[in-house]
Design an enzyme around this catalytic site. Sequence first.
Site, short mmCIF file in Angstrom:
data_model
loop_
_atom_site.label_atom_id
_atom_site.label_comp_id
_atom_site.label_asym_id
_atom_site.label_seq_id
_atom_site.Cartn_x
_atom_site.Cartn_y
_atom_site.Cartn_z
N LYS A 281 21.75 30.51 -82.46
CA LYS A 281 22.94 31.03 -81.80
C LYS A 281 22.56 32.19 -80.90
O LYS A 281 21.81 33.08 -81.30
CB LYS A 281 23.96 31.49 -82.84
CG LYS A 281 24.97 30.44 -83.25
CD LYS A 281 26.08 31.03 -84.07
CE LYS A 281 27.40 30.41 -83.70
NZ LYS A 281 28.53 30.96 -84.46
N GLU A 367 38.84 24.68 -96.83
CA GLU A 367 40.15 25.26 -97.12
C GLU A 367 40.80 24.64 -98.35
O GLU A 367 41.46 25.34 -99.14
CB GLU A 367 41.08 25.09 -95.91
CG GLU A 367 40.66 25.89 -94.68
CD GLU A 367 39.67 25.19 -93.79
OE1 GLU A 367 39.30 25.75 -92.74
OE2 GLU A 367 39.25 24.05 -94.14
N ARG A 395 45.30 22.61 -93.36
CA ARG A 395 44.29 21.70 -93.89
C ARG A 395 44.31 21.63 -95.42
O ARG A 395 43.63 20.79 -96.01
CB ARG A 395 42.91 22.13 -93.40
CG ARG A 395 42.73 22.00 -91.89
CD ARG A 395 41.60 22.86 -91.36
NE ARG A 395 40.30 22.53 -91.88
CZ ARG A 395 39.44 21.66 -91.32
NH1 ARG A 395 39.79 21.03 -90.20
NH2 ARG A 395 38.27 21.43 -91.85
#
Length: 620
Positions: A281, A367, A395
Site C-alpha cells: 500500500k 460484520e 450486512r
Amino acid sequence: MSPYKNLERITSPADLRALERRELGLVADELRAFLIESVSKTGGHLSSNLGTVELTIALHYVFNTPEDRIVWDVGHQTYGHKILTGRREAMSNLRRWGGISGFPRRCESEYDTFGTAHSSTSISAALGMAAAARDRGEDRQSIAVIGDGAMSAGMAFEALNNAGDMEGVNLLVILNDNEMSISPPVGALTKILARLMSGSTYNTARRVGEKVLGMAPSVAELARKVEEHVKGMITPGTLFEEFGFHYYGPIDGHDLDALVPTLQNLRKLKGPQFLHVITRKGQGYKLAEADPILYHGVSKFDRNAGIQSSKTGAKLTYTQVFGDWLCDMAATDPRVVGITPAMREGSGLVRFEQEFPDRYYDVGIAEQHALTFAAGMACEGYRPVVAIYSTFLQRAYDQLVHDIALQNLPVVLAVDRGGLVGADGATHHGAFDLSFLSCIPNMVVMAPADENECRQMLYTAVCHDGPTAVRYPRGSGTGVAPETAMTALPIGKAETKRQGKRIALLAFGSMVNTATTVGEVLDATVVNMRFIKPLDDALIVELAASHDLLVTIEENAVIGGAGSEVARVVETLAERPRILRLGLPDNFIDHGEQGQLLASIGLDKDGILASIAKAYPGNS
C-alpha cells in the site's frame, strides 16, 4: 511538455494492449505520478490505489477487457482502472457532485462490470459471471481481485466453496496481499500469509529442486507429490487447493516482468485458478508507504509536504465523542468491551485499543460475526459496544434480529455515519438504519442532536438492559462541548426546544439544528425527538391537539422511517392534524458535499421552508 506523454496515449485498454511490453514500466511510473497529483487535488483513496498500479496495467494488458470481466473487490483501488478505461480527464471531478464515483459503477463504464464498495463480494459476482459464460457457451474469463483483508469475511469463503465444486467455469481469483485492509489486519489467515511472506524456505527449496530434478522426470514427479504435502505446512496454497483451485504464487505484484507472463499463462488455463500477489500500500510515494493508514482516505493535500495535522480548536467529530466516551466508560465499568469489524481508525477506537488492549476486539471484515460475537459476550455478563458504520450494519441484519434482539441481550450499537456521508456516495450513505432498526422488537433507538447528547445517549444505552442503538452522523457536531458527567436520559422522552404556533417540527438527530433555524422563521414549535423507538407518544398526541401541521424531519429514508412511526401514532386520534414527512427520497443519492446533497433533496433550511409552504400555504 506533458509529464504524462505515455499515459495520454491511452484512452482505452486497447491502446494499452498495442504497446510493447517494455513500455509498460513507463506507463506505470506516469500512472502512479498522475494518481498522486490527482488525488492530492480532489481527495479520495490513495494508498490502496498506489498499491495496484502494476496489477491494473497487467490485467488490462493481458485480458481482453471488457469482454473478459474484472471484478474489483471493495473498489477503492480502481482509480488506475478508471484512468486506463477512458476516464483520465474525469478524475478532476472524482467523488464530486456530477463527477465520477470513487468506486466501480456499472452505469459509469462498460469496464465497471460490477458495482462494488462493500468488501468480499467479488468472488461471488465473478463466479456468477463465469457460470453465465459457461451456460451461454462464451469463451471469456472472469477475474476477481480481492484483498487479504476482504478474505477474512465469510462471504469470500462461501464463494470459494461454491466455485471449487462448480464444473466448467473459468474463474481467476487474484489475492492482492498487502498485509492491510484499512486498519492493520487480524485473524488466522493473515498470520498464514504473513508467515509465507516472511520466509524464503519454500521458494528457495522449490527453485533448487526444480533445477536439480529437471533431468529426472520420474524423480521430479515423486518430488512434486512430496512437495504437495510439505508445502501445506509453510504456504497457504493447500488451503485454496482444498477448495478446488489451482494455486500459484506468491509473486511480486509490482514486477510487471513477473505479472504479465504469469497472467498470460493463467489466461490459457481452464477451471478455477488462484493467483497470490504481494503488493505494498502506498507504493512509490514515500509518505504513503510510511503511513498507509493515514493516506488510505485523504482530503486535499500538498503532495510535496504531505498531510498536515488538523488545526487545533476544531469542533469534535461525533466519532471522537464516541471514542472518548468509550474510554471513560470502560474506566468505570469493567464489563464494557469494544468491538469493531476492521474499522479501528474510522470508528474512533485507536485510543481505546491503546488504553484497554485486553478489552478491544477487532474481528476483521466480518460484520455478521461481530454482532454474534458481541451477543455471546453479553450472555456472559459483559456490556459489549459494537462500533460500526450504518452502511456496514446492513450486512449483519439477521444477526441483529436473531442473535441479539430476539434474546433481548444488552449489546450497544454505536452506529456511525448515519445519514448522508458525502463523497463516498450511495454505497456508504446511512440511509436506512432508522427504518430497519425501529421495526425490531426490544430495540431502543436514539439519535443525538449534538455532541453532549451523543455522550449521554451512549451512557443511556450501556445502562439499559437490552439491545440499543445510538445513531450519529459523519463529521463534526454543532460545537456543544460534551459534559464530563454522564446521566442516563429517560427512555422514550423527547425535548421541546422551542414553543411556537400552528406548526410543530419534530426533528430527529442531525436535523434538529436545521429545524431550530426553520422554527425561528415560522414561529413554529421545535421538538428534539431524541428517541426513534420508543417514541414519545404522549408528546405527539399533545402536539397533534394544539397544532395544525406536524412536520417530521429526518436524515433517513422517508419510507418506513421515523416520520412513519409518528404518523402511526397520529392516525389513531379522532382529531388529526395534517402531517408532512420529510426525509431521504425513494432513490439512491449520489456523491458530493454533504451540504450540497441535503440541499438537492430539500433537507436544508430553504428546502424545508419550501416544502412547508407548499403543504401549508395558510401559514404565510
